[in-house]
Enzyme design. Structure first.
Site, short mmCIF file in Angstrom:
data_model
loop_
_atom_site.label_atom_id
_atom_site.label_comp_id
_atom_site.label_asym_id
_atom_site.label_seq_id
_atom_site.Cartn_x
_atom_site.Cartn_y
_atom_site.Cartn_z
N MET A 127 0.76 -1.28 0.10
CA MET A 127 0.12 0.05 -0.02
C MET A 127 0.78 1.23 -0.04
SD MET A 127 -3.19 -0.86 0.24
CE MET A 127 -4.44 0.26 0.98
N CYS A 128 0.32 2.45 -0.56
CA CYS A 128 1.16 3.63 -0.52
C CYS A 128 0.71 4.50 0.43
CB CYS A 128 0.57 4.25 -1.92
SG CYS A 128 0.66 3.24 -3.66
N GLU A 129 1.42 5.63 0.60
CA GLU A 129 1.01 6.49 1.63
C GLU A 129 0.85 7.89 0.90
OE1 GLU A 129 2.28 7.10 5.33
OE2 GLU A 129 3.00 4.64 5.52
#
Length: 257
Positions: free
Chosen positions: A1-3
């Site tokens: 997952m990205c931020e």
């Protein structure tokens, strides 16, 4: 997952403090090694920096940290790839022109093999994120051939985001430089700093800033992120399906889809 990282402020403000914390998560304190990007609005212009390298090792990121750019709206992103190659064309934030303004978008999550409607706006890269951005702009352009206030297009925005959320995980930020819209599918937090300002300590690097010495009593600055960036402040967590519209640091509309 990205931020994700976003900022809305009522005066031009530099985001170096928050940016420094986020960049550590790109390969040092977090696994998001697959590129990063950040867009700063300056009036109707958008200053966009992107690099497919890990942000914690990026010379471009070091440049941005040494060059404090003041802006009222900022969107940033660090990537952990799940759909699409690691390359510059797949690096967030994405930008398109609509209605004579630069629209900027970043996404955290995954939508699988989502393609969307390929009409006026089409992806350059091969991420589900850019496909969703183009699909969203095509929906808005179809519903409103001419520019309308953001309050009028909010129902279209929210309905589209709720639909993307139904396909997977869809946390996003979107702006045209005047406002900042955010939508939470799983993870999103925010903090609004206003007088009386105090000191803040980053979680990911040993850095403290006393905002009292960096601001005026009238400043209002809201920072939005996937996870809290400081350890001594109270961040407010969004519920799944919650959305908010920010302008000049203040929340001007919000709801639940």
């Amino acid at each position: 997952m990205c931020e994700l990282l976003g900022m809305s402020a009522n005066v031009p403000t530099d985001i170096v403090f928050s940016f420094t914390g986020l960049m550590q998560r790109g390969g040092r304190t977090g696994p998001h090694r697959d590129g990063w990007g950040i867009g700063f609005y300056e009036g109707r212009g958008l200053r966009l920096f992107q690099d497919p390298a890990a942000s914690s090792e990026s010379e471009v990121a070091n440049l941005v940290q040494r060059y404090p750019i003041k802006s009222e709206v900022v969107i940033g992103h660090i990537r952990q790839a799940n759909v699409g190659r690691v390359c510059l064309s797949n690096t967030h934030p994405f930008m398109r022109e609509m209605w004579g303004r630069n629209w900027c978008f970043a996404h955290n999550g995954q939508l699988g093999d989502f393609k969307g409607q390929a009409s006026f706006y089409r992806p350059v890269g091969d991420t589900d994120s850019e496909a969703a951005f183009c699909d969203l702009l095509n929906r808005i352009r179809s519903a409103f051939p001419e520019p309308v206030p953001v309050e009028q297009l909010l129902p279209v925005l929210v309905e589209a985001c709720a639909g993307y959320r139904g396909r997977g995980v869809f946390n996003c930020m979107l702006s045209d430089g005047d406002w900042l819209f955010c939508f939470c599918s799983t993870k999103l937090v925010h903090i609004t700093r206003r007088a009386p300002f105090g000191a803040a300590r980053l979680k990911d690097v040993d850095l403290i800033v006393d905002f009292h010495t960096e601001t005026t009593p009238n400043d209002v600055v809201t920072v939005i992120a996937t996870e809290a960036l400081t350890e001594n402040e109270t961040w407010h967590r969004y519920e799944p399906g919650q959305w908010a519209l920010w302008r000049h640091g203040e929340c001007v509309a919000h709801g639940q889809s």
